[in-house]
Design an enzyme around this catalytic site. Structure first.
Site, mmCIF file in Angstrom:
data_model
loop_
_atom_site.group_PDB
_atom_site.id
_atom_site.type_symbol
_atom_site.label_atom_id
_atom_site.label_comp_id
_atom_site.label_asym_id
_atom_site.label_seq_id
_atom_site.Cartn_x
_atom_site.Cartn_y
_atom_site.Cartn_z
ATOM 1 N N GLY A 5 -0.835 10.574 -25.056
ATOM 2 C CA GLY A 5 -0.623 11.347 -23.828
ATOM 3 C C GLY A 5 -1.905 11.580 -23.053
ATOM 4 O O GLY A 5 -1.979 12.491 -22.226
ATOM 5 N N ARG A 6 -2.907 10.749 -23.325
ATOM 6 C CA ARG A 6 -4.218 10.873 -22.654
ATOM 7 C C ARG A 6 -4.907 12.206 -22.936
ATOM 8 O O ARG A 6 -5.813 12.604 -22.223
ATOM 9 C CB ARG A 6 -4.090 10.648 -21.129
ATOM 10 C CG ARG A 6 -3.556 9.261 -20.739
ATOM 11 C CD ARG A 6 -4.459 8.165 -21.296
ATOM 12 N NE ARG A 6 -4.108 6.827 -20.825
ATOM 13 C CZ ARG A 6 -3.352 5.945 -21.505
ATOM 14 N NH1 ARG A 6 -2.831 6.275 -22.678
ATOM 15 N NH2 ARG A 6 -3.131 4.744 -21.029
#
Ligand SMILES: Cc1cc2nc3c(=O)[nH]c(=O)nc-3n(C[C@H](O)[C@H](O)[C@H](O)COP(=O)(O)O)c2cc1C
Length: 220
Positions: free
Chosen positions: A198-199
């Site tokens: 999810g960065r």
């Protein structure tokens, strides 16, 4: 006039890779960042024994233009990161003008990045002598044949310069050129980056102050 379109690489907009190779929590981090670096470099060398010690060296030229190139880390010693090069090269001149520099490692198999900022010093000559003596003969000769970063008329001119030096040293030990040797970057800040899903990546930054190393987490 229509701008040239490079359509064969259009798909780079859609390349996606999940980051799930590991995590970096504060409790996993050694108090001394050099120890954490050594551990990460060992892991990277296991994945890529040839280029895991390749790093981007960023320097700044006299006209403030940033510059960078790949060099090979050869040691962690004298409290810093050691590499070897031509002192008269573009990077050598830039370091002479501004000794502040930055190193960057990217270990793609591990989804890790390490950034190191600090000051560059000359490595003691005795270390450069030792390392130069350990290099293959052709590399030693190459250090004499190439005036690194200077323009050269064509490939043939370079090859001829190499042949001349080869002849000169065919029966003798190649001495280290005075203009060739080591530098050591003394770290002030080190940031360890581990890709996460999810960065929401992990970023742990060490800064050196009066009380030694301070560690903090940065937002991704
Ligand atoms: C994988 C790799 C490793 C390299 N290692 C070194 C090195 O250890 N020392 C060096 O002077 N140049 C090395 N080079 C060449 C440099 O990237 C660069 O072309 C050269 O040092 C001249 O840089 P400058 O003109 O900015 O001074 C390497 C290049 C690559 C791609």
């Amino acid at each position: 006039m229509k701008e040239k379109e490079f359509t064969s690489i259009n798909h780079i907009q859609t390349i996606r890779k999940d980051f799930n190779e590991g995590i970096l929590m504060e409790e996993q981090c050694e108090r001394d960042p050099m120890e954490l670096f050594e551990r990460w470099l060992c892991a990277a060398l296991e994945k890529d024994s040839h280029f895991a010690n390749a790093m981007t060296l960023c320097t700044v030229a006299e006209d403030s233009m940033p510059d960078c190139r790949t060099v090979l880390l050869r040691d962690i010693s004298y409290s810093g990161f050691t590499f070897y090069t031509n002192y008269n090269s573009a990077k050598g001149k830039q370091i002479e003008h501004n000794s502040k520099a930055c190193l960057l490692f990217f270990w793609k198999e591990l989804q890790r990045q390490v950034k190191i900022q600090g000051e560059i010093r000359f490595l003691p000559e005795v270390e450069s002598d030792k390392y130069f003596a350990s290099r293959p003969f052709e590399s030693q000769v190459g250090a004499w044949a190439s005036q690194q970063s200077k323009p050269v008329k064509d490939r043939q001119t370079l090859d001829e310069a190499f042949e001349r030096e080869l002849k000169k040293y065919s029966n003798t030990k190649v001495p280290r050129p005075e203009h060739w040797g080591g530098y050591v970057l003394l770290p002030k800040n080190l940031e360890f980056w581990q890709g996460r899903t999810g960065r929401l990546h992990d970023r742990i930054k060490y800064s050196h102050g009066e009380k030694g190393w301070k560690m903090e987490r940065l937002m991704p």
